[in-house]
Design a protein around this motif. Sequence first.
Motif, PDB file in Angstrom:
ATOM      1  N   PRO A 144       0.830  -1.200   0.000  1.00 48.99           N
ATOM      2  CA  PRO A 144       0.000   0.000   0.000  1.00 48.99           C
ATOM      3  C   PRO A 144       0.867   1.253   0.000  1.00 48.99           C
ATOM      4  CG  PRO A 144      -0.652  -1.529   1.719  1.00 48.99           C
ATOM      5  CD  PRO A 144       0.632  -2.035   1.177  1.00 48.99           C
ATOM      6  N   ARG A 145       0.422   2.233  -0.753  1.00 49.66           N
ATOM      7  CA  ARG A 145       1.178   3.490  -0.809  1.00 49.66           C
ATOM      8  C   ARG A 145       1.262   4.142   0.567  1.00 49.66           C
ATOM      9  NH1 ARG A 145      -2.009   3.285  -4.989  1.00 49.66           N
ATOM     10  NH2 ARG A 145      -3.656   4.354  -3.849  1.00 49.66           N
ATOM     11  N   ALA A 146       0.177   3.990   1.324  1.00 48.95           N
ATOM     12  CA  ALA A 146       0.088   4.742   2.572  1.00 48.95           C
ATOM     13  C   ALA A 146       0.671   3.986   3.775  1.00 48.95           C
ATOM     14  CB  ALA A 146      -1.378   5.080   2.840  1.00 48.95           C
ATOM     15  N   PHE A 147       1.496   2.965   3.536  1.00 50.37           N
ATOM     16  CA  PHE A 147       2.038   2.219   4.661  1.00 50.37           C
ATOM     17  C   PHE A 147       3.230   2.943   5.276  1.00 50.37           C
ATOM     18  CE2 PHE A 147       1.836  -2.244   6.306  1.00 50.37           C
ATOM     19  CZ  PHE A 147       0.452  -2.263   6.354  1.00 50.37           C
ATOM     20  N   GLY A 148       3.496   2.677   6.571  1.00 50.21           N
ATOM     21  CA  GLY A 148       4.649   3.290   7.231  1.00 50.21           C
ATOM     22  C   GLY A 148       5.921   2.599   6.777  1.00 50.21           C
ATOM     23  N   VAL A 149       6.443   1.710   7.607  1.00 49.00           N
ATOM     24  CA  VAL A 149       7.639   0.946   7.243  1.00 49.00           C
ATOM     25  C   VAL A 149       7.209  -0.128   6.252  1.00 49.00           C
ATOM     26  CG1 VAL A 149       9.481  -0.538   8.114  1.00 49.00           C
ATOM     27  CG2 VAL A 149       8.610   1.330   9.518  1.00 49.00           C
ATOM     28  N   ASN A 150       7.974  -0.260   5.215  1.00 47.36           N
ATOM     29  CA  ASN A 150       7.544  -1.074   4.109  1.00 47.36           C
ATOM     30  C   ASN A 150       8.622  -2.061   3.697  1.00 47.36           C
ATOM     31  OD1 ASN A 150       6.335  -1.873   1.823  1.00 47.36           O
ATOM     32  ND2 ASN A 150       5.537   0.180   1.420  1.00 47.36           N
ATOM     33  N   MET A 151       8.271  -3.345   3.631  1.00 46.23           N
ATOM     34  CA  MET A 151       9.313  -4.327   3.342  1.00 46.23           C
ATOM     35  C   MET A 151       9.127  -4.994   1.985  1.00 46.23           C
ATOM     36  SD  MET A 151       8.739  -5.795   7.088  1.00 46.23           S
ATOM     37  CE  MET A 151       9.990  -6.948   7.606  1.00 46.23           C
ATOM     38  N   SER A 152       8.112  -4.605   1.233  1.00 43.56           N
ATOM     39  CA  SER A 152       7.827  -5.360   0.010  1.00 43.56           C
ATOM     40  C   SER A 152       8.211  -4.571  -1.243  1.00 43.56           C
ATOM     41  CB  SER A 152       6.349  -5.708  -0.033  1.00 43.56           C
ATOM     42  OG  SER A 152       5.603  -4.530   0.022  1.00 43.56           O
ATOM     43  N   GLY A 153       8.150  -5.265  -2.375  1.00 45.29           N
ATOM     44  CA  GLY A 153       8.348  -4.600  -3.666  1.00 45.29           C
ATOM     45  C   GLY A 153       9.780  -4.221  -3.957  1.00 45.29           C
ATOM     46  N   LYS A 154      10.706  -4.703  -3.143  1.00 49.64           N
ATOM     47  CA  LYS A 154      12.120  -4.395  -3.392  1.00 49.64           C
ATOM     48  C   LYS A 154      12.948  -5.616  -2.997  1.00 49.64           C
ATOM     49  CE  LYS A 154      11.482  -1.632   0.713  1.00 49.64           C
ATOM     50  NZ  LYS A 154      11.201  -0.309   1.111  1.00 49.64           N
ATOM     51  N   PRO A 155      14.224  -5.619  -3.366  1.00 48.33           N
ATOM     52  CA  PRO A 155      15.041  -6.765  -2.954  1.00 48.33           C
ATOM     53  C   PRO A 155      14.959  -6.923  -1.440  1.00 48.33           C
ATOM     54  CG  PRO A 155      16.249  -5.374  -4.488  1.00 48.33           C
ATOM     55  CD  PRO A 155      14.996  -4.638  -4.128  1.00 48.33           C
ATOM     56  N   SER A 156      14.768  -8.130  -0.982  1.00 44.07           N
ATOM     57  CA  SER A 156      14.486  -8.294   0.444  1.00 44.07           C
ATOM     58  C   SER A 156      14.945  -9.658   0.938  1.00 44.07           C
ATOM     59  CB  SER A 156      12.978  -8.162   0.658  1.00 44.07           C
ATOM     60  OG  SER A 156      12.620  -8.664   1.917  1.00 44.07           O
ATOM     61  N   GLN A 157      15.396  -9.686   2.183  1.00 38.49           N
ATOM     62  CA  GLN A 157      15.773 -10.956   2.799  1.00 38.49           C
ATOM     63  C   GLN A 157      14.560 -11.677   3.394  1.00 38.49           C
ATOM     64  OE1 GLN A 157      16.176  -7.853   4.006  1.00 38.49           O
ATOM     65  NE2 GLN A 157      17.202  -7.842   5.989  1.00 38.49           N
ATOM     66  N   PHE A 158      13.385 -11.031   3.323  1.00 36.50           N
ATOM     67  CA  PHE A 158      12.206 -11.588   3.998  1.00 36.50           C
ATOM     68  C   PHE A 158      11.355 -12.409   3.044  1.00 36.50           C
ATOM     69  CE2 PHE A 158      13.233  -7.526   6.102  1.00 36.50           C
ATOM     70  CZ  PHE A 158      13.661  -8.043   7.307  1.00 36.50           C
ATOM     71  N   GLY A 159      11.332 -13.696   3.251  1.00 33.93           N
ATOM     72  CA  GLY A 159      10.434 -14.558   2.489  1.00 33.93           C
ATOM     73  C   GLY A 159      10.844 -14.739   1.044  1.00 33.93           C
ATOM     74  N   ILE A 160       9.953 -15.425   0.336  1.00 33.72           N
ATOM     75  CA  ILE A 160      10.174 -15.730  -1.083  1.00 33.72           C
ATOM     76  C   ILE A 160       9.438 -14.658  -1.878  1.00 33.72           C
ATOM     77  CG2 ILE A 160       9.596 -17.413  -2.888  1.00 33.72           C
ATOM     78  CD1 ILE A 160      11.394 -18.851  -1.053  1.00 33.72           C
ATOM     79  N   ASP A 161      10.098 -14.084  -2.873  1.00 36.62           N
ATOM     80  CA  ASP A 161       9.427 -13.073  -3.702  1.00 36.62           C
ATOM     81  C   ASP A 161       8.142 -13.657  -4.294  1.00 36.62           C
ATOM     82  OD1 ASP A 161      11.516 -11.368  -3.192  1.00 36.62           O
ATOM     83  OD2 ASP A 161      12.468 -11.623  -5.158  1.00 36.62           O
ATOM     84  N   GLU A 162       7.129 -12.828  -4.294  1.00 36.34           N
ATOM     85  CA  GLU A 162       5.846 -13.253  -4.865  1.00 36.34           C
ATOM     86  C   GLU A 162       6.038 -13.831  -6.280  1.00 36.34           C
ATOM     87  OE1 GLU A 162       3.033 -10.023  -4.870  1.00 36.34           O
ATOM     88  OE2 GLU A 162       1.832 -10.989  -6.424  1.00 36.34           O
ATOM     89  N   GLU A 163       6.946 -13.216  -7.042  1.00 38.71           N
ATOM     90  CA  GLU A 163       7.185 -13.662  -8.415  1.00 38.71           C
ATOM     91  C   GLU A 163       7.706 -15.106  -8.461  1.00 38.71           C
ATOM     92  OE1 GLU A 163       8.020 -10.959  -6.756  1.00 38.71           O
ATOM     93  OE2 GLU A 163       8.870  -9.414  -8.027  1.00 38.71           O
ATOM     94  N   GLU A 164       8.309 -15.560  -7.357  1.00 45.40           N
ATOM     95  CA  GLU A 164       8.923 -16.900  -7.318  1.00 45.40           C
ATOM     96  C   GLU A 164       8.080 -17.893  -6.535  1.00 45.40           C
ATOM     97  OE1 GLU A 164      11.847 -17.204  -8.859  1.00 45.40           O
ATOM     98  OE2 GLU A 164      12.070 -15.051  -9.219  1.00 45.40           O
ATOM     99  N   MET A 165       6.896 -17.467  -6.062  1.00 44.75           N
ATOM    100  CA  MET A 165       6.200 -18.329  -5.088  1.00 44.75           C
ATOM    101  C   MET A 165       5.752 -19.660  -5.690  1.00 44.75           C
ATOM    102  SD  MET A 165       2.606 -16.396  -4.334  1.00 44.75           S
ATOM    103  CE  MET A 165       1.362 -16.154  -5.601  1.00 44.75           C
ATOM    104  N   ALA A 166       5.380 -19.661  -6.965  1.00 50.26           N
ATOM    105  CA  ALA A 166       4.885 -20.911  -7.556  1.00 50.26           C
ATOM    106  C   ALA A 166       6.009 -21.958  -7.559  1.00 50.26           C
ATOM    107  CB  ALA A 166       4.379 -20.643  -8.971  1.00 50.26           C
ATOM    108  N   ALA A 167       7.192 -21.531  -7.978  1.00 58.57           N
ATOM    109  CA  ALA A 167       8.321 -22.475  -8.011  1.00 58.57           C
ATOM    110  C   ALA A 167       8.671 -22.938  -6.598  1.00 58.57           C
ATOM    111  CB  ALA A 167       9.525 -21.802  -8.671  1.00 58.57           C
ATOM    112  N   ALA A 168       8.583 -22.026  -5.641  1.00 58.92           N
ATOM    113  CA  ALA A 168       8.923 -22.395  -4.258  1.00 58.92           C
ATOM    114  C   ALA A 168       7.909 -23.388  -3.686  1.00 58.92           C
ATOM    115  CB  ALA A 168       8.978 -21.140  -3.390  1.00 58.92           C
ATOM    116  N   ILE A 169       6.642 -23.176  -4.007  1.00 61.73           N
ATOM    117  CA  ILE A 169       5.614 -24.113  -3.519  1.00 61.73           C
ATOM    118  C   ILE A 169       5.888 -25.505  -4.100  1.00 61.73           C
ATOM    119  CG2 ILE A 169       3.140 -24.688  -3.670  1.00 61.73           C
ATOM    120  CD1 ILE A 169       2.657 -21.563  -3.645  1.00 61.73           C
ATOM    121  N   ASP A 170       6.210 -25.567  -5.387  1.00 59.77           N
ATOM    122  CA  ASP A 170       6.506 -26.866  -6.017  1.00 59.77           C
ATOM    123  C   ASP A 170       7.704 -27.535  -5.340  1.00 59.77           C
ATOM    124  OD1 ASP A 170       4.464 -26.279  -7.731  1.00 59.77           O
ATOM    125  OD2 ASP A 170       5.756 -25.692  -9.413  1.00 59.77           O
ATOM    126  N   ALA A 171       8.732 -26.726  -5.058  1.00 64.13           N
ATOM    127  CA  ALA A 171       9.946 -27.296  -4.457  1.00 64.13           C
ATOM    128  C   ALA A 171       9.670 -27.775  -3.026  1.00 64.13           C
ATOM    129  CB  ALA A 171      11.062 -26.257  -4.466  1.00 64.13           C
TER     130      ALA A 171
END
Length: 413
Positions: A144-171
């Motif tokens: 959301p644009r109006a969020f305070g601290v924001n951890m998504s939409g950029k390179p991140s150590q937190f979790g699997i990128d949404e773009e990669e989730m299908a492959a991760a679920i399969d693995a």
Amino acid sequence: MATREELLAAAGALGTPLYVYDLDLIRARLERLRDAFGRHFGVSFAVKSNPNVALLKALAPLVDSFDVSAFAEAERAIAAGMEPERLTFCGPGKRPEEIRRAVRIGLGELVVESLHEARLADRFAGELGTRQTVLLRINPATSPRAFGVNMSGKPSQFGIDEEEMAAAIDALAVLPNLDLAGFHIYSGSNSLSHEGLAENFGILTDIFRRATAHWGQKPRKLVFGAGFGVPYLPTDAEIDLAALAAEVLPGIDALKAEPAFAETELELELGRWLVGPCGWLLSSIIGAKASRGTELRICDAGFNTHLAAYGMMGSVIRRNWRIANLSNPEGSIERYTVVGPLCTTIDTLATKLELPATSIGDVIAIENSGAYGLTSSPTRFISHPEPREALLDGGRLTEVSESLLNHWRLADN
Ligand SMILES: Cc1ncc(COP(=O)(O)O)c(C=O)c1O
């Protein structure tokens, strides 16, 4: 809500700096949360926000789960009477030994943040002759644009990128000793924006739907990182939970109406909203001087005792928190710069702070200090005595300090 008299009595009995946590207020906030969201969501408390064992002991019977971010937090939770099965374990840098121990104690759900972690957990579970339940943490591509601290939409150590989730679920699905139970998203925190929070629920629901469709199974659990903020600044307003729930819950009802989610347990994961406003850091004014036209007040709580209130936990600009003069609430309003006792100019708590006339010996209260207070502070810097901690329960004060670094030597003299 702790009264001024109760807080002053606490400071008188235990000295300052002192953290006081009001259990009645925590219970009341939890009730408000359950009233607004409880029909749809369980509540998971993020231990990192306040890991004091006595506070965890009070919270354990009241919430559904604790989320821990280090194995040592799991040990604290268990020491507080929490069952290992009611723990989730998040964190981007879990050591192999932490994962092995988590599997060994039968921790409820390991939140895997990478396939490397998943494979380690699978190996340890195999060696220990068990299966480990896991949630896959997904890192959203949008937030959301109006969020305070924001951890998504950029390179991140937190979790699997949404773009990669299908492959991760399969693995994940083919790892024989893991039992995938569902998904976890925590992508932003400390938002007071109704619009941003509502949008966040929509983003999370959409990702959970797509992850589930790809997986083709019914998730047993979905964790929604709530991101609920608290009003640190005098101009901030509390979130209107009832209004937020009215906006968000139709979307959740729609999700629950789908066969894949009818039996799914939904959980709100949060820390600061629950305990932040229920804690105060009490500090004494130990020095007063005028310097080049500015009235300075020096208190005994520096950033070593409360990094966040001093603006050093991710704030771009330091702003004055809500601070009260407990000793002289009716005094004429004056303007102060309030600093701590540390030998650095960055030890500034507030500038141009309007407070009732404040002199040496007065006790001030830094509000909203129940979360990310002592636990987030570099208490060893300059070796001042570590703050004490106390609980107020039904007006009764109990000291619950866990470390009294430097106190004993002072007491001996
Ligand atoms: C995974 C996770 N869950 C929960 C929280 C708690 O956030 P808050 O205290 O803002 O509610 C955090 C905070 O960083 C987090 O990283």
